[in-house]
Structure formats: C-alpha cells, structure tokens
Design an enzyme around this catalytic site. Structure first.
Site, short mmCIF file in Angstrom:
data_model
loop_
_atom_site.label_atom_id
_atom_site.label_comp_id
_atom_site.label_asym_id
_atom_site.label_seq_id
_atom_site.Cartn_x
_atom_site.Cartn_y
_atom_site.Cartn_z
N HIS A 208 0.82 -1.21 0.00
CA HIS A 208 0.00 0.00 0.00
C HIS A 208 0.85 1.27 0.00
O HIS A 208 0.34 2.36 -0.28
CB HIS A 208 -0.99 0.01 1.17
CG HIS A 208 -0.37 0.17 2.53
ND1 HIS A 208 -0.14 -0.88 3.38
CD2 HIS A 208 0.06 1.27 3.19
CE1 HIS A 208 0.39 -0.43 4.50
NE2 HIS A 208 0.51 0.88 4.41
N ASP B 112 0.31 -7.65 1.25
CA ASP B 112 0.68 -6.25 1.49
C ASP B 112 2.19 -6.06 1.55
O ASP B 112 2.72 -5.40 2.45
CB ASP B 112 0.04 -5.74 2.78
CG ASP B 112 0.01 -4.21 2.84
OD1 ASP B 112 0.40 -3.58 1.85
OD2 ASP B 112 -0.40 -3.67 3.89
N SER C 281 4.56 2.04 8.11
CA SER C 281 4.28 0.96 7.18
C SER C 281 5.52 0.59 6.37
O SER C 281 6.17 1.45 5.77
CB SER C 281 3.16 1.36 6.23
OG SER C 281 1.95 1.54 6.92
#
Length: 571
Positions: free
Chosen positions: A169, A200, A278
């Site tokens: 993402h 992911d 992230s």
C-alpha cells in the site's frame, strides 16, 4: 504512510584498502581534500581481534564511522571511540586496532569531527530507508480519467540481492518511487520489482551504485513467541527523522489483512504503529528482522494494537518472486466451512466419536477442489494433519491455529493430499492449489478500470475500488444492497466472469428519459445472459451490426419499390 518529509545528510565513504597483515580488509576509506573517512564494521573488528588476540573482543561491537579533519592522531580517535563500545583491557584493544590502522593510507594526524554508529545495540539502523511515493490513482467513477496525484511516505529496509522491502500500500498506483537512506541528503529513484497485494508487500530496487555503498542487508529471524520483545523502526508521522518504538508480542494468529482482503498469519504487538511506519522492520533482541509493520487496530475500546507481517509470510513472498520471476500469490482451497462442535450436526454428517473435521458449506465452482468436494462433506485432514472440529491444527507445540495457515504456506500449483468424509465414506484426494478468482475483486492489480460507453451510457465492471469510489470508505453501509450481496456471497461460475453495471448516463438527446439510471447491474442483453464486459461489448456490437443490416435492407426495399413505381408511371 505519512506526509512527505526531508532527509538528512551523511558522508559517503568509498574505496577499499588492504590491511598490511593481509588477513583483514579495512571496510572502506575515502579522502576529501584535507578530510579523511574510515568505516570499520563489527565483522572486521571481531576478525582482527581474533587474529591478533586469539579471541574475539567481548561485549557489543558496533560499526564505527569516523570522519576526521587535521588536529589529532587518527589512531587515538579510533581507540577512544571503540573503547566506548566494548569492555576489555585498553592494551588489548590497542593491539587489535593497531592491526587495523596499519593498513590505513595517508597522514594520520587529523582531528575528529564526527563519530557515528550504524548500530544501536544489535539493530542495524542504516538498513532502514524512507520511501517516498507519488501516487496517481484511477478515477473509478470516471474511468477515462485519473485522480489528482498525491504524495506519501513510508518505510522500508534492505534485503539480500540489492533489494528493498516495503508495504504494497506504500507504492500502490505508483508514478514515481524514491528512497532515502539514514544520514543521507540524497533521494534515489527506485523501481518496483513486485507487488504482493494479498500479503501487502512490495519489492523495490535501486540501480544507482552509490545507494548501495556500505549497505548491509537485514537477516530474518524466527517467528517470535508470546511476550518476546520487538522493536519497530521506521519514519512515522510526527517528525522527519527515524523513530524507534518498543513492545512485546501479544498474539499470533491468522488475521485479515486490510489491504489485500486475505487472511494470513500476523503477529500482534503493543508497540506503536502509526502512518509512516508501514513497511518498516520489526527487530528481535538479536537484531534480526522478525516482521514488517503494516496495520494497526483503531477502535475506541482498543489501545496500542499493532500488527506486523511475520518473517514466514515475508519469506514466502520473496521465495515466490525468486522461483517465478514475479509474484504469483497465496493459493486457496476454495471452500467455505463451518465448525462441527454440535453433536447433532456430527451425527447428521455420519461422523463417529473418533472423527474430527469441519463441514464444507460451499465449494467455489472455479476452484480445483470443485472436482472432488461437495456440500456437506467433512474435511478430516490436510496434508496428513488432522483438522479439529473447531477448524484448528497444532501449531508450535502447545499452540493451535486455523488450518488455513497450512494452505498459506503453499504456492500456486502445489498439490496437497486431503482426506474427507463423503456421505459417510472416507475418501482421499490430491488437489492442486490455485489462486482464488473473485467475482467482485478487491483489487485490480494496478490495471486501469474497464469501461464501455455507447450513446452516453457508461458501463463498467463491479469492483471494490469502484464501490469505494462511488460510496466512500463506508461503502459496506451505503452501497445498494443487491450489489453488496453479490460482493459478499456470490461466487463466479466460471473464470473470467464479471458483474457489469450501468455506472451512469451522460445526458444527450439520444438517451432522454434514462438520465436517472446509475449503478444498475446489467444481467441480460436482448435476452442473453451477460458473462463479462468483453461478452457484453460483443453482444452490443452484434446488435448494432444487425441493426445496420436491417436498416440497409429496408433502405434497399424502399429504393426497389421506388424504382418499380417510377417504371409504372412511365408506362
């Protein structure tokens, strides 16, 4: 992911120098006018001390990075900086360092201006990078356009093979990706090698050789246990520089991945994971990467609940890319199941007291399992491992985990042995696992949306990104019920099947009276069931062609009739 931030400057050593002992290579040294830079890694210090002293230096040894100008002897600078990092007799340290410094070139009489370390404890901080991405997302409501580009930042880290790992993402719908190493004032262009939507994860690389100078890839550790300490490193919101947060492992189980809409193994921790973290690594006490930060639970009744992708899932992603040259994904068995803890249900399924398993409620028609499994079958074992009545299997000794974990360890194309109870009879089948085919996909793998416009009628295929574009993040509450039912419960009958919807009507004279139609499923066209967008376009083209042919025939008849009437008039 967070807002765009700036980097910081670092010296850039290069060029290797051979040690006079010819047993050790000084890791790097460079000269910049009157300035001189030396980098000595832990491996070199330990090897030198072993060769000189007969044993390794005790304590934690960190990478020493020294930039010096001219006032003080370089030997003294190195000794002083290393003494702060090890516990030993200074004379022994001097003996070991003398071997190192014996190979250094040039005048040693230079004073220190910077002494910096790449390691904090056992953690290699310089292997963590900041990821800058410019995204240009398709406009699913107006599929011939793209939305205004936006920028975001995330984290990543170096792995073997001159590659960088981050979250999918972080680089979704990327137009440009740049990375910045700790202590550097330069951003390097990166290219995307692979994106694993389901897990992911994304893999990047940088072609510029300068980026990889003095680089040290991270090593992966084992799956942690409950209460094991973890340290999450990254670039979250709230500042520009690297951030470190610590916590412990709270839970390990199969968890829904919010980005990929797939359930895979995940590790829950109580360390803070905020936007920008992230893609950053999570380290254990040994300095090895045990996971990748990727999501957190935001709820009024929950605090400090973050999740990392465990190293087992990360290694599956990397191995998949290395085996196939691309990401192929995580396969599924293709069944919906329910627990068999109820005694009456077990009796109905003809299970005796010694049997354990789960009942199969539905089998996806597009999955290979549809050739063997039926509704109301009982799945007894998967690859020789007994499935319990609650759908769990043994995991690391005394723990248990959902049996879907076993499936996630496989690759598309792998064959597995399953044992089922079918109408009271035990049977064994060999099933080849494949990637799932969803009637309404959660992602379109970075491709532009499919659409078709005719007479102002805009048709497109139903996807989750389209629903999100039309109805916002709360589309599960605001979208039409019929479309949501298809998304949640409808399975594709064949691969390639799609749900075609009339998105909107662009007002024109030709479509007066139809302006209010929008987000309506197209089930049939001229009485024929619509399979997918390609089939629908074919049906429309065929109808237009027939209409043209009919019009031409009528026009020809009129011309023929007109000619006969003129002939009679002349007579």
């Amino acid at each position: 992911m967070g807002r765009k931030k700036a980097g910081v400057k670092r010296p850039n050593p290069s060029a290797e120098v051979e040690n006079k002992s010819q047993e050790i290579i000084l890791d790097s040294t460079s000269e910049h006018g009157s300035h001189r830079s030396i980098v000595i890694t832990p491996a070199t210090l330990k090897e030198v001390s072993k060769s000189v002293l007969g044993s390794s230096l005790p304590g934690e040894i960190e990478m020493v990075h020294i930039v010096s100008a001219d006032s003080e002897n370089l030997d003294d600078i190195v000794r002083r900086s290393v003494r702060r990092r090890v516990t030993s007799d200074p004379a022994d340290i001097d003996a070991a360092l003398a071997s190192i410094l014996g190979g250094a070139k040039g005048n040693h009489r230079v004073p220190a201006s910077v002494v910096a370390s790449s390691y904090v404890g056992n953690i290699n901080m310089n292997s963590v990078v900041k990821v800058f991405c410019v995204h240009t997302e398709p406009n699913f409501s107006l599929p011939w356009q793209r939305r205004r580009q936006c920028a975001s930042t995330g984290s990543g880290f170096l792995i073997s093979g001159r590659r960088i790992l981050t979250n999918a993402h972080c680089v979704e719908h990327h137009t440009q990706v740049k990375v910045n190493r700790r202590g550097s004032d330069k951003k390097f262009l990166a290219s995307v090698l692979a994106i694993g939507t389901e897990c992911d994860l994304a893999m990047l690389t940088v072609e510029d050789e300068e980026f990889w100078e003095l680089s040290e890839p991270l090593e992966f550790g084992q799956l942690p246990h409950l209460q094991d300490a973890v340290t999450v490193v990254g670039y979250p919101i709230g500042g520009d520089t690297m951030s470190v947060s610590s916590g412990v492992v709270s839970r390990i189980e199969v968890t829904p991945y919010s980005h990929g809409a797939m359930e895979l193994l995940a590790v829950q921790i109580d360390a803070a994971i905020n936007p920008g973290n992230s893609g950053g690594p999570a380290f254990n006490d040994e300095g090895k990467c045990v996971g990748v930060a990727f999501q957190s639970l935001k709820h009024e009744d929950a605090e400090n609940i973050g999740y990392i992708i465990p190293a087992t899932v990360v290694e599956h992603f990397i191995s998949d890319y290395e085996r196939n040259g691309r990401y192929t994904g995580f396969p599924i068995l293709g069944v919906e199941w329910q627990k068999t803890e109820n005694v009456d249900l077990r009796r109905y399924l003809k299970m005796d007291d010694s049997m354990k398993g789960v009942m199969i409620r539905r089998v996806e028609p597009t999955s290979p399992a549809s050739h063997f499994l039926q509704q109301d079958d009982v799945l007894l074992s998967f690859d020789g491992i007994v499935v319990s009545n609650d759908g769990t299997v043994p995991f690391r000794g005394s723990e248990r985990i959902s049996f879907s974990y076993l499936i996630s360890t496989k690759y598309p194309g792998d064959s597995v042995r399953i044992e089922v109870l079918q109408k009271g009879e035990k049977k064994e089948f060999t099933v080849i696992l494949e990637m799932p085919y969803k009637l309404i996909p959660f992602h379109i793998k970075g491709l532009p949306p499919t659409y078709f416009i005719i007479a102002g009628f805009v048709f497109t295929t139903l996807t989750v990104p389209y629903l999100r574009s039309e109805y916002g993040q709360e589309y599960e509450f605001d979208a039409p019920l019929k479309l949501l039912q298809k998304m949640a419960h409808k399975m594709a009958d064949t691969k390639g099947q799609q749900v075609v919807v009339l998105s909107q009507v662009l007002a024109a004279e030709v479509n007066i009276g139809y302006e209010d139609l929008h987000n309506t499923e197209v089930r049939t066209f001229n009485g024929e069931k619509v399979i997918n967008m390609e089939h629908f376009v074919h049906l429309v083209d065929a109808a237009i062609k027939r209409g043209i042919e009919v019009a031409e025939e009528e026009e020809k008849k009129k011309e023929d009739n007109g000619g006969k009437e003129e002939g009679r008039g002349e007579g």
